[in-house]
Write a protein that holds these residues in place. Sequence first.
Motif, short mmCIF file in Angstrom:
data_model
loop_
_atom_site.label_atom_id
_atom_site.label_comp_id
_atom_site.label_asym_id
_atom_site.label_seq_id
_atom_site.Cartn_x
_atom_site.Cartn_y
_atom_site.Cartn_z
N GLU A 16 0.12 27.34 16.34
CA GLU A 16 0.43 28.05 17.59
C GLU A 16 1.41 29.19 17.33
O GLU A 16 1.97 29.34 16.25
N SER A 17 1.63 29.98 18.39
CA SER A 17 2.53 31.13 18.32
C SER A 17 3.70 30.95 19.28
O SER A 17 3.61 30.18 20.24
N LEU A 18 4.76 31.69 19.01
CA LEU A 18 5.96 31.61 19.83
C LEU A 18 6.72 32.93 19.69
O LEU A 18 6.67 33.56 18.63
N VAL A 19 7.39 33.33 20.75
CA VAL A 19 8.23 34.53 20.69
C VAL A 19 9.66 34.13 21.01
O VAL A 19 9.92 33.54 22.07
N LEU A 20 10.56 34.44 20.13
CA LEU A 20 11.98 34.20 20.36
C LEU A 20 12.64 35.50 20.81
O LEU A 20 12.26 36.58 20.39
N SER A 21 13.65 35.35 21.65
CA SER A 21 14.40 36.50 22.14
C SER A 21 15.88 36.34 21.82
O SER A 21 16.39 35.22 21.77
N CYS A 22 16.53 37.47 21.65
CA CYS A 22 17.96 37.48 21.35
C CYS A 22 18.60 38.60 22.16
O CYS A 22 18.17 39.75 22.06
N ALA A 23 19.60 38.26 22.93
CA ALA A 23 20.28 39.24 23.77
C ALA A 23 21.73 39.36 23.35
O ALA A 23 22.35 38.40 22.88
N ALA A 24 22.27 40.56 23.52
CA ALA A 24 23.66 40.79 23.15
C ALA A 24 24.22 41.95 23.94
O ALA A 24 23.49 42.73 24.53
N SER A 25 25.52 42.02 23.95
CA SER A 25 26.16 43.18 24.57
C SER A 25 25.94 44.38 23.67
O SER A 25 25.74 44.24 22.47
N GLY A 26 25.99 45.54 24.25
CA GLY A 26 25.77 46.74 23.47
C GLY A 26 26.78 46.94 22.37
O GLY A 26 26.50 47.52 21.33
N ASN A 27 27.97 46.38 22.58
CA ASN A 27 29.03 46.57 21.59
C ASN A 27 28.68 45.98 20.23
O ASN A 27 29.11 46.47 19.20
N ILE A 28 27.94 44.89 20.23
CA ILE A 28 27.64 44.24 18.94
C ILE A 28 26.20 44.46 18.52
O ILE A 28 25.78 44.00 17.47
N PHE A 29 25.42 45.15 19.31
CA PHE A 29 24.01 45.37 18.97
C PHE A 29 23.76 46.80 18.52
O PHE A 29 23.11 47.02 17.49
N ARG A 30 24.29 47.71 19.27
CA ARG A 30 23.99 49.12 19.06
C ARG A 30 24.41 49.58 17.67
O ARG A 30 25.53 49.34 17.23
N GLY A 31 23.49 50.24 16.98
CA GLY A 31 23.82 50.82 15.69
C GLY A 31 23.91 49.83 14.54
O GLY A 31 24.43 50.17 13.48
N ASN A 32 23.43 48.62 14.74
CA ASN A 32 23.52 47.60 13.70
C ASN A 32 22.14 47.10 13.27
O ASN A 32 21.28 46.87 14.11
N ALA A 33 21.99 46.89 11.97
CA ALA A 33 20.81 46.19 11.48
C ALA A 33 20.90 44.75 11.95
O ALA A 33 21.98 44.15 11.92
N MET A 34 19.75 44.22 12.38
CA MET A 34 19.74 42.89 12.96
C MET A 34 18.83 41.95 12.17
O MET A 34 17.86 42.38 11.56
N GLY A 35 19.13 40.68 12.24
CA GLY A 35 18.32 39.71 11.52
C GLY A 35 18.10 38.44 12.31
O GLY A 35 18.90 38.09 13.18
N TRP A 36 17.01 37.78 12.00
CA TRP A 36 16.75 36.43 12.49
C TRP A 36 16.95 35.48 11.32
O TRP A 36 16.43 35.69 10.22
N TYR A 37 17.72 34.44 11.57
CA TYR A 37 18.02 33.43 10.59
C TYR A 37 17.52 32.08 11.11
O TYR A 37 17.31 31.91 12.31
N ARG A 38 17.39 31.12 10.22
CA ARG A 38 17.06 29.79 10.65
C ARG A 38 17.75 28.76 9.76
O ARG A 38 18.06 29.04 8.61
N GLN A 39 17.97 27.60 10.36
CA GLN A 39 18.58 26.51 9.62
C GLN A 39 17.85 25.23 9.94
O GLN A 39 17.86 24.77 11.09
N ALA A 40 17.20 24.69 8.94
CA ALA A 40 16.48 23.43 9.07
C ALA A 40 17.45 22.28 8.78
O ALA A 40 18.46 22.48 8.09
#
Length: 114
Positions: A16-40
Amino acid sequence: QEQFVESGGRLVQPGESLVLSCAASGNIFRGNAMGWYRQAPGKARELVARMSTAGSTNYADSVKGRFTISRDNAKNMVFLQMNSLEPEDTAVYYCNKIFSPVAWGQGTQVTVSS
């Protein structure tokens, strides 16, 4: 303190498929490279997908071809489209800046099981 807020995780069956979302304030999002991490369970947190401010992407070999990271700079959001999910994808998923990460959020649990 500034944090990202992840959502969208749930129990799904293999394939199956799934879409994850991540929200943040502009102060910590804007102008930054972003990543998705996971921990099993019992494992270290790992980076599975990253996206630069210019839109270039990189993926861990384990998810390449199945996961797609995207961002909406106007809404300060990052997404992770996950297709062909496998039991090995079961983990808590987090988003954060690639460089100078902020405090980790609660994450969102993805469980892949039949």
